[in-house]
Enzyme design. Structure first.
Site, PDB file in Angstrom:
ATOM      1  CE1 TYR A  54      -3.464   2.728   0.267  1.00  0.00           C
ATOM      2  CE2 TYR A  54      -2.265   3.488   2.203  1.00  0.00           C
ATOM      3  CZ  TYR A  54      -3.234   3.688   1.228  1.00  0.00           C
ATOM      4  OH  TYR A  54      -3.953   4.856   1.206  1.00  0.00           O
ATOM      5  N   GLY A  61      -6.809   4.936  -0.757  1.00  0.00           N
ATOM      6  CA  GLY A  61      -8.149   5.025  -0.216  1.00  0.00           C
ATOM      7  C   GLY A  61      -9.006   3.866  -0.682  1.00  0.00           C
ATOM      8  CG  HIS A  84      -5.635  13.834  -3.074  1.00  0.00           C
ATOM      9  ND1 HIS A  84      -5.940  13.030  -4.142  1.00  0.00           N
ATOM     10  CD2 HIS A  84      -5.772  13.049  -1.966  1.00  0.00           C
ATOM     11  CE1 HIS A  84      -6.246  11.815  -3.707  1.00  0.00           C
ATOM     12  NE2 HIS A  84      -6.154  11.798  -2.394  1.00  0.00           N
ATOM     13  CG  ASN A 197      -2.002  10.116   4.749  1.00  0.00           C
ATOM     14  OD1 ASN A 197      -2.947  10.495   5.415  1.00  0.00           O
ATOM     15  ND2 ASN A 197      -2.006   8.991   4.058  1.00  0.00           N
ATOM     16  NE  ARG A 285     -18.490  37.454  44.809  1.00  0.00           N
ATOM     17  CZ  ARG A 285     -19.564  36.742  45.136  1.00  0.00           C
ATOM     18  NH1 ARG A 285     -19.435  35.618  45.815  1.00  0.00           N
ATOM     19  NH2 ARG A 285     -20.767  37.146  44.787  1.00  0.00           N
TER      20      ARG A 285
END
Length: 521
Positions: A54, A61, A84, A197, A285
């Protein structure tokens, strides 16, 4: 000029700020270059094997099941970058893009990504040349990292797309690389994917927000103290022993800051005179408790950022040794889920909530200063001649509008998730969106604090016959020199408010106080 050396063990927040905002130069350590070369040898060995790996010899994907032959692998890496780089909307800020690229370079230099040393050198060269890729507002879901923003940066490394040169003009990236003697990258196996990535965009914005909020929380302690003084409140609620019984460190630090600002004040504690009251309102306060909770949220966010700065975020990663998953010559490539932005997205959203609450309590104090029924003797709206003059009435409207925006920005982005990539990426962090809205929130908070400063300094000056604290006097003197005008008849207010904003934003408010008190916590 300051130089940041990137090694294999991550970088610091100061390094990120130096590069993103200070234009620091970048060098690669010998250790990083050696680690890059070693991990590349593993990728080259795996690329030569017949089995698919891979990111090396497959699609990506939902398309990861296709085995890609050697003749198409360079095209595969180019294509993932081009396809992309699909962002839309306005450009993001230069400092965000520089932080994004630098943090990606940090991961590349870890030796876990499998890219060649020349890829890292080209990234450093582009940053050193002052070339800034055009990155758009929309395109990241914060899972598989900030894909579209990083893709636009990678496109520049290939000599494609558009980038801004050191002169501020946007031009073709290829022309800018040529002018600076930078050879465009020809990507090889895994390199396109390794450039895309990561959670670098959201992390860079987190680091810059933390730096900005560190200043703003100190600024808010100062303006809260000035408001307490102007309202003739009691500083007894700031006593260290009171905060020790509820030992939140941020609360103690905030109370100590306010006490330091108020030391020597002739205004605090006068609320038992003509209009006695047992206690001050919560917005006065409880200022340390609210600001302190935000400070502790900042501390948690810093811890997350430090862990991310030491991390190598990529998928797949290149690991030494064999056995699990795909093995090759002395190493292997493993898929993982470390690109998921949830850890960063959560703290970005936490900070937006804290920022909204800090703005909210500051606005309540401002409103109290302007209301004659609650300000203990101050004129309505701090006006010179109320009725003829409106004073700061609409300045508070503006502040209220900003607080309304802060509340909308506090809605968590990370609670959302939109599936993508044919349901392969079926849960995403939305961390980029969380970071973008936090940047807007930080800007809004700066303006909210500026309005409180403007009102509180005017109110203190209207307390004739009472002597403010030395630190308060220093703030008023510095603010007036900076163009933040004091009491008087109505005038065009926008320039005064802009001057107050700049006085807060660039740190002059805190500097004026610290010149008297010493460093605030």
């Amino acid at each position: 000029m300051h130089t940041v050396v990137v090694g294999t063990s991550g970088v610091t927040a100061s390094d990120v700020l130096a590069v993103a905002r200070g234009g620091a130069r970048i060098d690669l350590s010998a250790e990083a270059v050696a680690a890059l070369a070693a991990s590349r040898e593993i990728v080259d060995a795996l690329a030569a094997e017949p089995d698919p790996v891979y990111g090396v010899s497959t699609g990506f994907g939902a398309l990861a099941t296709r085995h890609i032959g050697p003749e198409l692998r360079a095209q595969l890496q180019r294509n993932i970058v081009r396809s992309h780089a699909a962002g839309m909307g306005p450009r993001v800020e230069r400092e965000v893009v520089r932080a994004l690229m630098f943090l990606r370079l940090k991961t590349v230099c870890s030796g876990y990504t499998g890219v060649r040393p020349e890829v890292a050198r080209t990234m450093a060269d582009v940053l050193n040349a002052g070339i800034t890729p055009v990155v758009h507002e929309y395109g990241s879901l914060g899972c598989s990292g900030d894909l579209a923003p990083l893709s636009h940066c990678a496109l520049t490394l290939m000599g494609e797309g558009e980038a801004e040169g050191p002169d501020g003009r946007v031009r073709p990236a290829g022309d800018l690389l040529t002018e600076h003697g930078i050879q465009p990258l020809e990507l090889r196996e895994k390199e396109g994917l390794a450039l895309l990535n990561g959670t670098d965009g959201m992390l860079g914005m987190l680091i810059m927000a933390l730096a900005d909020l560190d200043l703003l929380y100190r600024s808010a302690d100062v303006t809260a103290a000035l408001s307490m003084e102007a309202l003739l409140g009691t500083d007894r609620v700031l006593a260290p022993e009171l905060h020790a019984v509820r030992p939140h460190p941020g609360q103690a630090a905030s109370a100590a800051n306010m006490l330091a600002v108020l030391r020597g004040s002739g205004l605090t504690g006068h609320h038992q005179g003509d209009a006695p009251r047992v206690q001050d309102a919560y917005s006065v306060r409880c200022a340390p408790q609210v600001a302190g909770a935000g400070r502790d949220t900042l501390a948690h966010a810093r811890l997350v950022a430090e862990r991310e700065l030491a991390a190598a975020v990529d998928n797949p990663v290149v690991l030494p040794g064999g056995t699990a998953g795909e093995s090759g010559s002395g190493g292997r490539v493993e898929s993982n889920g470390n690109f998921h932005g949830a850890p960063v997205a959560y703290v970005l959203d936490f900070l937006a909530i804290a920022v909204a609450d800090l703005g909210s309590i500051a606005e309540r104090r401002t409103d109290r200063l302007l209301d004659k029924n609650r300000s203990h003797g101050l004129p309505p709206f701090l006006a010179d001649d109320a009725g003829v003059d409106s004073g700061l009435m609409i300045a508070q409207y503006t502040q209220a509008a900003l607080v309304g925006e802060l509340k909308r920005l506090a809605v968590p982005a990370s609670a959302d998730s939109i599936p993508s990539s044919a349901m392969q990426e079926d849960h995403v962090s939305m961390g980029w969106s969380a970071a973008r809205k936090l940047r807007t929130a930080v800007d809004c908070l700066t303006r909210v604090i500026a309005v409180e400063l403007y009102a509180a300094t005017r109110a203190v000056e209207l307390r004739e016959g009472l002597t403010p604290a030395p630190a308060t006097r220093a703030v008023i003197e510095a603010a007036r020199k900076a163009g933040v005008e004091g009491p008087g008849p109505d005038r065009y207010l926008a320039p005064d408010l802009a001057a107050a904003e700049a006085f807060v934003r660039d740190g002059r408010l805190v500097a004026a106080v610290e010149a008297v008190t010493g460093p605030l916590g």
